[in-house]
Design a protein around this motif. Structure first.
Motif, PDB file in Angstrom:
ATOM      1  N   UNK A  17      41.443  46.091  35.743  1.00  0.00           N
ATOM      2  CA  UNK A  17      42.686  45.737  36.423  1.00  0.00           C
ATOM      3  C   UNK A  17      42.560  44.388  37.120  1.00  0.00           C
ATOM      4  N   UNK A  18      41.413  44.109  37.684  1.00  0.00           N
ATOM      5  CA  UNK A  18      41.216  42.842  38.382  1.00  0.00           C
ATOM      6  C   UNK A  18      41.326  41.648  37.445  1.00  0.00           C
ATOM      7  N   UNK A  19      40.996  41.844  36.202  1.00  0.00           N
ATOM      8  CA  UNK A  19      40.944  40.733  35.261  1.00  0.00           C
ATOM      9  C   UNK A  19      42.148  40.648  34.338  1.00  0.00           C
ATOM     10  N   UNK A  20      42.821  41.762  34.121  1.00  0.00           N
ATOM     11  CA  UNK A  20      43.885  41.782  33.113  1.00  0.00           C
ATOM     12  C   UNK A  20      45.286  41.940  33.680  1.00  0.00           C
ATOM     13  N   UNK A  21      45.407  42.419  34.900  1.00  0.00           N
ATOM     14  CA  UNK A  21      46.723  42.650  35.491  1.00  0.00           C
ATOM     15  C   UNK A  21      47.089  41.555  36.476  1.00  0.00           C
ATOM     16  N   UNK A  22      48.359  41.442  36.728  1.00  0.00           N
ATOM     17  CA  UNK A  22      48.851  40.537  37.746  1.00  0.00           C
ATOM     18  C   UNK A  22      48.817  41.222  39.106  1.00  0.00           C
ATOM     19  N   UNK A  23      49.439  40.609  40.054  1.00  0.00           N
ATOM     20  CA  UNK A  23      49.450  41.140  41.418  1.00  0.00           C
ATOM     21  C   UNK A  23      50.093  42.523  41.468  1.00  0.00           C
ATOM     22  N   UNK A  24      51.169  42.728  40.725  1.00  0.00           N
ATOM     23  CA  UNK A  24      51.844  44.032  40.727  1.00  0.00           C
ATOM     24  C   UNK A  24      50.902  45.132  40.215  1.00  0.00           C
ATOM     25  N   UNK A  25      50.211  44.875  39.113  1.00  0.00           N
ATOM     26  CA  UNK A  25      49.278  45.859  38.564  1.00  0.00           C
ATOM     27  C   UNK A  25      48.136  46.144  39.509  1.00  0.00           C
ATOM     28  N   UNK A  26      47.640  45.107  40.162  1.00  0.00           N
ATOM     29  CA  UNK A  26      46.559  45.288  41.135  1.00  0.00           C
ATOM     30  C   UNK A  26      47.043  46.121  42.313  1.00  0.00           C
ATOM     31  N   UNK A  27      48.240  45.836  42.796  1.00  0.00           N
ATOM     32  CA  UNK A  27      48.802  46.583  43.918  1.00  0.00           C
ATOM     33  C   UNK A  27      48.965  48.054  43.563  1.00  0.00           C
ATOM     34  N   UNK A  28      49.488  48.322  42.368  1.00  0.00           N
ATOM     35  CA  UNK A  28      49.654  49.710  41.932  1.00  0.00           C
ATOM     36  C   UNK A  28      48.306  50.419  41.834  1.00  0.00           C
ATOM     37  N   UNK A  29      47.305  49.702  41.350  1.00  0.00           N
ATOM     38  CA  UNK A  29      45.950  50.283  41.240  1.00  0.00           C
ATOM     39  C   UNK A  29      45.406  50.614  42.627  1.00  0.00           C
ATOM     40  N   UNK A  30      45.579  49.735  43.578  1.00  0.00           N
ATOM     41  CA  UNK A  30      45.074  49.974  44.934  1.00  0.00           C
ATOM     42  C   UNK A  30      45.771  51.152  45.580  1.00  0.00           C
ATOM     43  N   UNK A  31      47.058  51.300  45.334  1.00  0.00           N
ATOM     44  CA  UNK A  31      47.801  52.451  45.876  1.00  0.00           C
ATOM     45  C   UNK A  31      47.239  53.735  45.285  1.00  0.00           C
ATOM     46  N   UNK A  67      53.851  32.474  47.141  1.00  0.00           N
ATOM     47  CA  UNK A  67      55.048  32.500  46.299  1.00  0.00           C
ATOM     48  C   UNK A  67      54.668  32.552  44.821  1.00  0.00           C
ATOM     49  N   UNK A  68      53.678  31.755  44.434  1.00  0.00           N
ATOM     50  CA  UNK A  68      53.226  31.745  43.035  1.00  0.00           C
ATOM     51  C   UNK A  68      52.725  33.132  42.614  1.00  0.00           C
ATOM     52  N   UNK A  69      51.983  33.781  43.495  1.00  0.00           N
ATOM     53  CA  UNK A  69      51.486  35.127  43.203  1.00  0.00           C
ATOM     54  C   UNK A  69      52.611  36.135  43.089  1.00  0.00           C
ATOM     55  N   UNK A  70      53.537  36.074  44.024  1.00  0.00           N
ATOM     56  CA  UNK A  70      54.638  37.038  44.029  1.00  0.00           C
ATOM     57  C   UNK A  70      55.575  36.859  42.837  1.00  0.00           C
ATOM     58  N   UNK A  71      55.751  35.631  42.389  1.00  0.00           N
ATOM     59  CA  UNK A  71      56.667  35.348  41.287  1.00  0.00           C
ATOM     60  C   UNK A  71      56.048  35.589  39.913  1.00  0.00           C
ATOM     61  N   UNK A  72      54.740  35.641  39.847  1.00  0.00           N
ATOM     62  CA  UNK A  72      54.061  35.707  38.565  1.00  0.00           C
ATOM     63  C   UNK A  72      53.938  37.125  38.016  1.00  0.00           C
ATOM     64  N   UNK A  73      54.008  37.215  36.709  1.00  0.00           N
ATOM     65  CA  UNK A  73      53.705  38.474  36.014  1.00  0.00           C
ATOM     66  C   UNK A  73      52.455  38.294  35.153  1.00  0.00           C
ATOM     67  N   UNK A  74      51.837  37.138  35.252  1.00  0.00           N
ATOM     68  CA  UNK A  74      50.631  36.813  34.486  1.00  0.00           C
ATOM     69  C   UNK A  74      49.409  37.515  35.079  1.00  0.00           C
ATOM     70  N   UNK A  75      48.394  37.755  34.240  1.00  0.00           N
ATOM     71  CA  UNK A  75      47.134  38.269  34.774  1.00  0.00           C
ATOM     72  C   UNK A  75      46.567  37.291  35.808  1.00  0.00           C
ATOM     73  N   UNK A  76      45.822  37.811  36.747  1.00  0.00           N
ATOM     74  CA  UNK A  76      45.264  36.974  37.803  1.00  0.00           C
ATOM     75  C   UNK A  76      44.413  35.846  37.231  1.00  0.00           C
ATOM     76  N   UNK A  77      43.653  36.138  36.188  1.00  0.00           N
ATOM     77  CA  UNK A  77      42.810  35.108  35.577  1.00  0.00           C
ATOM     78  C   UNK A  77      43.652  33.953  35.030  1.00  0.00           C
ATOM     79  N   UNK A  78      44.827  34.254  34.502  1.00  0.00           N
ATOM     80  CA  UNK A  78      45.702  33.213  33.964  1.00  0.00           C
ATOM     81  C   UNK A  78      46.227  32.297  35.062  1.00  0.00           C
ATOM     82  N   UNK A  79      46.238  32.799  36.277  1.00  0.00           N
ATOM     83  CA  UNK A  79      46.674  31.981  37.413  1.00  0.00           C
ATOM     84  C   UNK A  79      45.547  31.113  37.954  1.00  0.00           C
ATOM     85  N   UNK A  80      44.340  31.343  37.435  1.00  0.00           N
ATOM     86  CA  UNK A  80      43.196  30.560  37.888  1.00  0.00           C
ATOM     87  C   UNK A  80      42.350  31.255  38.934  1.00  0.00           C
TER      88      UNK A  80
END
Length: 74
Positions: free
Chosen positions: A52-66, A12-25
């Motif tokens: 992308x792994x370091x600066x984007x959130x889950x949405x950015x990572x998902x878009x990159x993987x697609x 839930x925390x991942x899905x709700x966040x727009x923060x970069x993954x690093x900011x989530x810990x």
């Protein structure tokens, strides 16, 4: 992602966040685990040097993987 962080970051925390993954810990070890899991599951190589792994959130990572060709598995 939640498994890659040993459950420290919940789904839930991942899905709700727009923060970069690093900011989530998300640690570098977690990113390595995530990259391995993505490669195994989707057949897409994730370069750990990819910003992308370091600066984007889950949405950015998902878009990159697609863009890299990842498709949903049955």
């Amino acid at each position: 992602m939640s498994r890659s962080t040993d459950g420290l970051i919940g789904v839930r925390e991942l899905l709700d966040s727009t923060e970069p993954l690093a900011a989530l810990g998300v640690s570098s070890l977690s990113l390595l685990r995530l990259a391995d899991a993505v490669e195994e599951t989707y057949g897409v190589f994730v370069d750990l040097g990819d910003r992308t792994l370091h600066t984007d959130g889950l949405r950015g990572l998902t878009e990159r993987l697609i863009r890299l060709g990842a498709e949903a598995t049955p």
